[in-house]
Design a protein around this motif. Structure first.
Motif, PDB file in Angstrom:
ATOM      1  N   THR A   2      40.895  25.443  35.457  1.00  0.00           N
ATOM      2  CA  THR A   2      41.500  25.213  36.773  1.00  0.00           C
ATOM      3  C   THR A   2      43.017  25.119  36.653  1.00  0.00           C
ATOM      4  O   THR A   2      43.750  25.685  37.470  1.00  0.00           O
ATOM      5  N   THR A  17      44.385  28.648  36.076  1.00  0.00           N
ATOM      6  CA  THR A  17      44.348  29.432  37.310  1.00  0.00           C
ATOM      7  C   THR A  17      45.472  29.001  38.247  1.00  0.00           C
ATOM      8  O   THR A  17      46.154  29.835  38.855  1.00  0.00           O
ATOM      9  N   ALA A  18      45.669  27.709  38.403  1.00  0.00           N
ATOM     10  CA  ALA A  18      46.732  27.204  39.266  1.00  0.00           C
ATOM     11  C   ALA A  18      48.098  27.671  38.770  1.00  0.00           C
ATOM     12  O   ALA A  18      48.972  28.021  39.569  1.00  0.00           O
ATOM     13  N   ALA A  19      48.293  27.704  37.477  1.00  0.00           N
ATOM     14  CA  ALA A  19      49.575  28.152  36.925  1.00  0.00           C
ATOM     15  C   ALA A  19      49.809  29.626  37.229  1.00  0.00           C
ATOM     16  O   ALA A  19      50.909  30.043  37.614  1.00  0.00           O
ATOM     17  N   LEU A  21      48.440  31.426  39.745  1.00  0.00           N
ATOM     18  CA  LEU A  21      48.658  31.579  41.183  1.00  0.00           C
ATOM     19  C   LEU A  21      50.058  31.120  41.569  1.00  0.00           C
ATOM     20  O   LEU A  21      50.713  31.742  42.415  1.00  0.00           O
ATOM     21  N   SER A  22      50.512  30.054  40.993  1.00  0.00           N
ATOM     22  CA  SER A  22      51.850  29.555  41.286  1.00  0.00           C
ATOM     23  C   SER A  22      52.904  30.562  40.864  1.00  0.00           C
ATOM     24  O   SER A  22      53.882  30.787  41.562  1.00  0.00           O
ATOM     25  N   ALA A  23      52.709  31.185  39.733  1.00  0.00           N
ATOM     26  CA  ALA A  23      53.676  32.175  39.250  1.00  0.00           C
ATOM     27  C   ALA A  23      53.684  33.416  40.141  1.00  0.00           C
ATOM     28  O   ALA A  23      54.736  33.997  40.397  1.00  0.00           O
ATOM     29  N   LYS A  24      52.517  33.831  40.662  1.00  0.00           N
ATOM     30  CA  LYS A  24      52.447  35.005  41.534  1.00  0.00           C
ATOM     31  C   LYS A  24      53.017  34.711  42.913  1.00  0.00           C
ATOM     32  O   LYS A  24      53.575  35.583  43.558  1.00  0.00           O
ATOM     33  N   ALA A  25      52.866  33.503  43.429  1.00  0.00           N
ATOM     34  CA  ALA A  25      53.310  33.157  44.771  1.00  0.00           C
ATOM     35  C   ALA A  25      54.822  33.087  44.880  1.00  0.00           C
ATOM     36  O   ALA A  25      55.384  33.357  45.931  1.00  0.00           O
ATOM     37  N   LYS A  26      55.531  32.774  43.891  1.00  0.00           N
ATOM     38  CA  LYS A  26      56.996  32.695  43.934  1.00  0.00           C
ATOM     39  C   LYS A  26      57.557  34.106  43.886  1.00  0.00           C
ATOM     40  O   LYS A  26      57.228  34.874  42.991  1.00  0.00           O
TER      41      LYS A  26
END
Length: 171
Positions: free
Chosen positions: A129, A132-134, A136-141
């Motif tokens: 988890t 995955t959060a890391a 997603l965070s990298a893709k969202a910025k």
């Protein structure tokens, strides 16, 4: 004869001095022995288990240093076998009792294996988890936008001017 007469009183004085010294030495020795006995008794009363352990250790050392005779081995063999059998029985009874108590409490090898499996599963899930959060965070910025090119004139840098007439027509 004068020499013989003088020697007798000197011998008596020397004997008295020796008696006095011997009496003092005997008294001092007696007092020291009593003092030692009092201190020993106080030590035994203060720490009886330590004294018992020390006595057992001393007995074991002496027993190890003194060779065993054939007669002693012959006489003590049945006693040693009985002590060994009794000790083995006590250990087996303690194991059985501990196993029964653990079963009553729900502790078993399978239960422990299940608990470890659950814990490892939770750790793996938490790590997945977090990963995955890391991601997603990298893709969202958004990627860093390039800085605007410098303007050639100060008016261009200020942006387009709107005049009052243009504002009225646009409204």
């Amino acid at each position: 004869m004068t020499v013989a007469k003088g020697a007798k009183p000197r011998a008596a004085k020397a004997a008295a001095a020796v008696r006095s010294s011997a009496t003092k030495a005997a008294t001092a020795t007696t007092e020291t022995a009593r003092d030692f006995a009092r201190k020993t008794a106080a030590g035994v009363e203060a720490n009886p288990v330590g004294v018992l352990a020390g006595g057992i250790a001393l007995g074991a050392v002496i027993g190890a240093l003194v060779p065993r005779s054939k007669q002693e081995a012959k006489l003590l063999a049945p006693v040693g076998k009985r002590i060994s059998d009794t000790t083995r029985g006590a250990i087996d009874a303690a194991k059985d009792t501990a196993k029964a108590e653990f079963d009553v409490l729900g502790f078993s090898r399978n239960a422990a294996r299940d608990q470890v499996g659950k814990m490892l599963g939770g750790v793996i899930k938490t790590l997945a988890t977090a990963g995955t959060a890391a991601v997603l965070s990298a893709k969202a910025k958004p990627a860093a936008e390039p800085a605007p090119a410098p303007a050639a004139t100060p008016e261009a840098a200020a942006g387009p001017k709107t005049t009052a007439k243009k504002a009225k027509t646009q409204a």
